[in-house]
Enzyme design. Structure first.
Site, mmCIF file in Angstrom:
data_model
loop_
_atom_site.group_PDB
_atom_site.id
_atom_site.type_symbol
_atom_site.label_atom_id
_atom_site.label_comp_id
_atom_site.label_asym_id
_atom_site.label_seq_id
_atom_site.Cartn_x
_atom_site.Cartn_y
_atom_site.Cartn_z
ATOM 1 C CG HIS A 244 36.904 64.966 35.968
ATOM 2 N ND1 HIS A 244 36.804 65.397 34.587
ATOM 3 C CD2 HIS A 244 36.869 65.970 36.577
ATOM 4 C CE1 HIS A 244 36.863 66.670 34.414
ATOM 5 N NE2 HIS A 244 36.762 67.144 35.643
ATOM 6 C CB CYS B 233 39.348 65.353 31.775
ATOM 7 S SG CYS B 233 39.336 63.974 32.814
#
Length: 229
Positions: free
Chosen positions: A41, A114
């Site tokens: 992430h 993301c």
């Protein structure tokens, strides 16, 4: 000038501690050991907050938190992406626009995650994009899907061409000379009706085809030439 920093986390938001541990070990091997990437992430810090993108049923998927403090993941490392001359007001305008363009329900693990958001945000800030290894697994998966889809399309095209060629060959065996698909279909239907549409007729023309093939392959030294006018 304000520095823009990329914060990278190991994706450890599974309810299973065992799964989270496996992901961290995988990332350690694939990134630290081999250097090709992992399951990460990412978030971009500008001024006092880091910004990223995630799934939600309603509203924007763009969200912020304090740098390196995302509670859903395990912080890993940070990378400086350069400096921007944009003011806090300009950055707010960029984020407002991105928020409307990145609704949470559009989140996709392979094509709109993301890391894709952070790339877009960095582009707007005028700094370098994410290192390739950060999103390599998603890019590889997306490419694999594209290859599979292209292969499926080509398979359907090949299947259509084979069916078309089979019809032409069938008309030739019945003595037809027209190249019209519609006429060819009529000839096939007519032949089936004339012969009762039974297996005896099918066996007959298959036998004729076998005989033609045998005569073509006979060791006579002659060549069989077939012309369609």
């Amino acid at each position: 000038m304000t520095e823009v920093v990329l914060h990278i986390y190991d994706v450890t938001n599974s309810a299973s501690a065992k799964t989270n541990n496996v992901i961290m070990q995988l990332n350690k091997i694939m990134k630290d050991g081999i250097g090709i990437g992992g399951i990460f992430h990412s978030a971009v810090q500008i001024y006092d907050l880091e910004w990223s993108f995630g799934y939600c049923e309603n509203g924007t998927g763009v969200f912020s938190c304090h740098p390196k403090q995302n509670p859903m993941y395990t912080y890993r490392e940070s990378i400086s992406l350069g400096k921007t001359s944009l003011s806090a007001h300009s950055v707010t305008q960029i984020l407002t626009k991105l928020s409307s363009e990145w609704p949470g329900y559009d989140y996709d693990l392979l094509s709109k995650n993301c890391n894709h958001f952070c790339d877009k945000f960095c582009e707007q800030l005028g700094v370098q994009k994410l290192p390739a290894w950060v999103n390599r697994f998603a890019n590889a998966g997306d490419a694999a899907i594209e290859v599979a889809e292209n292969t499926a399309v080509r398979f359907r095209q090949a299947k259509a061409e084979i069916v078309s060629a089979s019809r032409v060959a069938y008309r030739f065996l019945l003595g037809g000379t027209s190249t019209s698909v519609a006429e060819g279909q009529g000839s096939v239907q007519g032949a089936r009706s004339a012969n009762g549409g039974n297996s005896m007729f099918q066996a007959s023309w298959l036998k004729n085809l076998s005989g033609l093939k045998s005569s073509q392959n006979a060791p006579t030294g002659d060549h069989v030439q077939v012309e369609i006018f």
